[in-house]
Design an enzyme around this catalytic site. Structure first.
Site, short mmCIF file in Angstrom:
data_model
loop_
_atom_site.label_atom_id
_atom_site.label_comp_id
_atom_site.label_asym_id
_atom_site.label_seq_id
_atom_site.Cartn_x
_atom_site.Cartn_y
_atom_site.Cartn_z
N GLY A 92 28.97 32.16 -17.60
CA GLY A 92 28.86 30.59 -17.75
C GLY A 92 29.79 29.80 -16.77
O GLY A 92 29.65 29.87 -15.62
N GLY A 94 33.18 29.92 -16.23
CA GLY A 94 33.98 30.84 -15.41
C GLY A 94 33.57 31.31 -14.10
O GLY A 94 33.87 31.13 -13.24
N SER A 219 37.97 21.66 -25.79
CA SER A 219 36.78 21.24 -26.17
C SER A 219 36.67 19.96 -27.13
O SER A 219 37.55 19.78 -27.88
CB SER A 219 35.95 22.35 -26.84
N TYR A 266 37.07 29.31 -34.29
CA TYR A 266 36.76 28.98 -32.85
C TYR A 266 37.36 27.36 -32.66
O TYR A 266 38.18 27.07 -31.55
CB TYR A 266 35.07 28.83 -32.42
P1 NDP Z 1 30.49 32.35 -21.92
O1 NDP Z 1 30.42 33.33 -22.92
O2 NDP Z 1 29.17 32.16 -20.68
O3 NDP Z 1 31.77 32.79 -21.36
C1 NDP Z 1 32.88 33.19 -21.75
C2 NDP Z 1 33.52 34.35 -21.02
O4 NDP Z 1 34.62 34.93 -21.65
C3 NDP Z 1 32.69 35.70 -20.40
O5 NDP Z 1 32.97 35.84 -19.12
C4 NDP Z 1 33.21 36.72 -21.57
O6 NDP Z 1 33.13 37.99 -20.92
C5 NDP Z 1 34.66 36.31 -21.47
N1 NDP Z 1 35.35 36.85 -22.56
C6 NDP Z 1 35.15 36.96 -23.97
N2 NDP Z 1 35.94 37.81 -24.36
C7 NDP Z 1 36.84 38.16 -23.67
C8 NDP Z 1 38.20 39.08 -23.68
N3 NDP Z 1 38.51 39.58 -24.85
N4 NDP Z 1 38.74 39.32 -22.62
C9 NDP Z 1 38.55 38.74 -21.41
N5 NDP Z 1 37.34 37.82 -21.28
C10 NDP Z 1 36.60 37.63 -22.38
O7 NDP Z 1 30.97 30.91 -22.38
P2 NDP Z 1 31.15 29.53 -21.73
O8 NDP Z 1 30.97 29.91 -20.16
O9 NDP Z 1 30.51 28.57 -22.41
O10 NDP Z 1 32.77 29.31 -22.04
C11 NDP Z 1 33.98 29.28 -21.00
C12 NDP Z 1 34.65 28.30 -21.75
O11 NDP Z 1 34.28 27.04 -21.83
C13 NDP Z 1 35.47 28.55 -23.07
O12 NDP Z 1 36.73 28.43 -23.24
C14 NDP Z 1 34.79 27.85 -24.04
O13 NDP Z 1 35.46 27.29 -25.26
C15 NDP Z 1 34.39 26.48 -23.08
N6 NDP Z 1 33.78 25.50 -23.61
C16 NDP Z 1 32.13 25.87 -23.57
C17 NDP Z 1 31.56 24.57 -23.91
C18 NDP Z 1 30.06 25.12 -23.95
O14 NDP Z 1 29.18 23.97 -24.23
N7 NDP Z 1 29.40 26.16 -23.50
C19 NDP Z 1 31.86 23.39 -24.36
C20 NDP Z 1 33.21 23.37 -24.23
C21 NDP Z 1 34.24 24.14 -23.98
P3 NDP Z 1 31.71 38.74 -21.17
O15 NDP Z 1 30.93 38.47 -19.97
O16 NDP Z 1 32.30 40.21 -20.97
O17 NDP Z 1 31.25 38.58 -22.41
MG1 PMR Z 2 27.68 19.34 -31.43
C1 PMR Z 2 27.47 13.51 -30.43
C2 PMR Z 2 27.75 14.45 -29.55
C3 PMR Z 2 27.94 15.71 -29.42
C4 PMR Z 2 28.36 16.52 -28.48
C5 PMR Z 2 28.97 16.11 -27.22
C6 PMR Z 2 28.44 17.83 -29.04
C7 PMR Z 2 28.80 18.84 -28.43
N1 PMR Z 2 27.83 18.29 -30.43
C8 PMR Z 2 27.44 16.53 -30.67
C9 PMR Z 2 26.89 16.23 -31.91
C10 PMR Z 2 26.38 17.15 -32.96
N2 PMR Z 2 26.40 18.46 -32.78
C11 PMR Z 2 25.63 16.45 -34.25
C12 PMR Z 2 25.32 15.25 -34.49
C13 PMR Z 2 25.35 17.76 -34.71
C14 PMR Z 2 24.77 17.75 -35.99
C15 PMR Z 2 23.23 18.42 -36.02
C16 PMR Z 2 25.96 18.88 -34.02
C17 PMR Z 2 25.87 20.20 -34.27
C18 PMR Z 2 26.26 21.18 -33.72
C19 PMR Z 2 26.55 22.55 -33.96
C20 PMR Z 2 25.86 23.34 -35.43
N3 PMR Z 2 27.33 21.38 -32.36
C21 PMR Z 2 27.61 22.24 -32.13
C22 PMR Z 2 27.49 23.37 -33.13
C23 PMR Z 2 27.80 24.43 -32.75
O1 PMR Z 2 27.67 25.77 -33.25
C24 PMR Z 2 28.48 24.12 -31.34
C25 PMR Z 2 29.90 24.65 -31.85
O2 PMR Z 2 30.58 23.78 -32.66
O3 PMR Z 2 30.75 25.45 -31.39
C26 PMR Z 2 31.91 25.69 -31.45
C27 PMR Z 2 28.15 22.69 -31.00
C28 PMR Z 2 28.66 22.01 -30.12
N4 PMR Z 2 28.45 20.54 -30.10
C29 PMR Z 2 28.97 20.37 -28.90
C30 PMR Z 2 29.48 21.19 -28.10
C31 PMR Z 2 30.23 21.15 -26.74
C32 PMR Z 2 29.62 22.48 -28.71
C33 PMR Z 2 30.01 23.69 -28.27
C34 PMR Z 2 31.30 23.89 -28.58
C35 PMR Z 2 32.18 24.19 -27.86
O4 PMR Z 2 32.24 24.83 -27.03
O5 PMR Z 2 33.09 23.55 -28.29
#
Ligand code: NDP
Ligand code: PMR
Ligand code: LMG
Length: 391
Positions: A92, A94, A219, A266
């Site tokens: 992802g 990272g 986030s 989370y």
């Molecule tokens: P991924 O699951 O792709 O990456 C997460 C990474 O964390 C993996 O490399 C995983 O390792 C590692 N990890 C999990 N547990 C441990 C542990 N105990 N020790 C060391 N490493 C660990 O997710 P993302 O790339 O999406 O997430 C990266 C960051 O971005 C997170 O902080 C997430 O909260 C944040 N983020 C993501 C969003 C998204 O939409 N995806 C939105 C906003 C924020 P392994 O490969 O071994 O599982």
């Molecule tokens: Mg969300 C309006 C904009 C928006 C954005 C930027 C995100 C980001 N989300 C939005 C809207 C909505 N989401 C709406 C309207 C819904 C209701 C249908 C919705 C639902 C939803 C779910 C069930 N969204 C989610 C989930 C997850 O399980 C994800 C989560 O909360 O993970 C913790 C998620 C997310 N929405 C995002 C982002 C970035 C996530 C991933 C969460 C994170 O990494 O913080």
């Protein structure tokens, strides 16, 4: 009436859960339709004003040894390169960031990962040159592993320029909490407490660099001043009673000591990440010159973070983010964003939560009321210090 419904649900937990899930689903449908209309012209960031025992055996003891040997072997490093540690660099965000920084040749990336073999394969597939990265074992869910990582890094003799706290787990479908060997709920242990300990252990190393930075990935879903942050269950640390209990040797599955909810755990952990960054800034920026920052990299809907969600969600989430919220970013683009915050001299402001808008690029975003609560930040710091045995 309410009371009767409450006791009915208490007596019939399965029915209660079913009702709760249906309500959540109805809410999602309602908000999706509303959001679809409201968000037709851009992502919601544009509107933003600006005890937890896993008992998990050390699965990778052999890998760890290999990693340490590798670090020692590479101790004769290229002095011209800056060093960045990225936790969770095996996939992802990272991995994408590690790739971006490594390919400049200016950075040596320490990929701090729990699965050595996975990280090695990921780096190979990303085409990273061995001269530009080292894999070291780190399991953030274990305080012992985190301490061992910090010791091994120091023993490598490398300077530390930037620390990126990126790793996370998201367990939205877990019905029961999982506890780490240290007695903490798994997602808070990994995402918050592990990183909290790591930063504290590596502060001394960071201080020695010329322009050090410490970036903690936050986030939008932890910020309740956004549409995304209002999707239930909402982040809310309450009075931090669960952490207080942790300090007394009892087990609490949630920071607010309420019933376990994996999705909320989370989001709460992300609030902790952002509060920690702000508290680090308050405590140490002036004294050390370290730049502390957090960011929301965009919705990277295709990463492994959602591996534990229901299949229907995993199928619908990427098109939902691409076409409806328009908040979707690819792993590559998100990696570019984080790499910018790590290395671009223009973004060295401390205490900032960075976000991006499609129209105007990077901007300093505002955090929610809870994330900007300095009293809560200080209290979280003090309780976390006790839990990870720093005090
Ligand atoms: P991924 O699951 O792709 O990456 C997460 C990474 O964390 C993996 O490399 C995983 O390792 C590692 N990890 C999990 N547990 C441990 C542990 N105990 N020790 C060391 N490493 C660990 O997710 P993302 O790339 O999406 O997430 C990266 C960051 O971005 C997170 O902080 C997430 O909260 C944040 N983020 C993501 C969003 C998204 O939409 N995806 C939105 C906003 C924020 P392994 O490969 O071994 O599982
Ligand atoms: Mg969300 C309006 C904009 C928006 C954005 C930027 C995100 C980001 N989300 C939005 C809207 C909505 N989401 C709406 C309207 C819904 C209701 C249908 C919705 C639902 C939803 C779910 C069930 N969204 C989610 C989930 C997850 O399980 C994800 C989560 O909360 O993970 C913790 C998620 C997310 N929405 C995002 C982002 C970035 C996530 C991933 C969460 C994170 O990494 O913080
Ligand atoms: C989670 O919910 C909880 O969030 C979490 O807290 C935890 O409790 C966990 O299991 C425990 O559950 C589970 C929920 C996730 O999943 C389900 O319950 C499965 C059913 C999901 C069904 C979602 C249907 C939504 C229907 C909305 C219809 C709106 C259509 C709008 C169309 C507009 C067209 C212009 O919840 C979800 O999975 C919700 C996921 C959010 C994404 C759903 C969005 C669906 C929209 C359809 C996308 C299609 C995109 C096509 C675009 C084409 C454009 C040209």
């Amino acid at each position: 009436m309410e009371q009767r419904a409450g006791s009915f649900q208490k007596d019939n937990p399965a029915v209660g859960r079913f009702l709760k899930q249906r309500c959540t689903l109805l809410w999602h449908c309602f908000v999706t339709l509303g959001a679809a209309v409201y968000l037709q012209d851009g992502p919601d960031d544009r509107h933003a004003p600006g005890p937890l025992r896993l008992g998990r055996p050390t699965r990778h003891a052999a890998s760890r040894l290999a990693a340490q040997i590798q670090v020692q072997a590479r101790a004769k490093h290229n002095d011209g390169q800056k060093t960045v540690i990225i936790t969770g660099a095996s996939s992802g965000l990272g991995l994408a960031t590690a790739k971006k920084l490594a390919q400049t040749g200016e950075w040596h990336v320490i990929m701090a990962c729990r699965d050595f073999a996975k990280a090695e394969l990921a780096a190979k597939n990303a085409g990273m040159s061995p001269a530009n990265f080292t894999i070291m074992h780190l399991d953030l869910a274990s305080m012992e592993s985190t301490k061992q990582f910090a010791r091994a890094f120091r023993a490598s003799g490398r300077r530390l320029d930037v620390l990126v706290c990126n790793a996370a787990v998201y367990l939205p479908t877990a019905k029961e909490p999982t506890f780490t060997a240290d007695g903490f709920e798994l997602s808070v242990a990994t995402n918050h407490l592990g990183h909290f300990l790591l930063v504290n252990l590596l502060l001394e190393d960071l201080k020695k660099a010329a322009a050090p930075r410490c970036i903690i990935v936050g986030s939008i879903t932890g910020n309740t001043n956004t549409v995304a942050g209002n999707v239930p269950p909402k982040a809310d640390l309450g009075e931090l009673s669960g952490l207080v209990m942790g300090g007394t040797g009892q087990t609490a599955s949630m920071i607010d000591a309420k019933e376990f909810d994996g999705a909320k755990a989370y989001k709460d952990s992300k609030v902790c990440n952002m509060l920690t960054m702000r508290e680090l800034h308050r405590r140490y920026h002036d004294e050390t010159g370290i730049t502390f920052a957090s960011l929301y990299p965009g919705c990277i809907a295709s990463t492994g973070l959602f591996r534990n969600h229901v299949q229907l969600f995993r199928t619908l989430f990427p098109p939902f983010q691409k076409y409806i919220t328009k908040g979707f970013v690819s792993e590559d683009e998100a990696g570019e964003r984080l790499a910018q915050v790590v290395s671009d001299p223009r973004y060295n402001k401390s205490g900032v939560y960075w976000s991006w808008s499609r129209e105007s690029g990077i901007f300093e975003n505002e955090v929610s009321e809870e994330v900007s609560d300095a009293v809560k930040g200080e209290r979280l710091w003090e309780l976390s210090e006790k839990l990870v045995n720093l005090k």
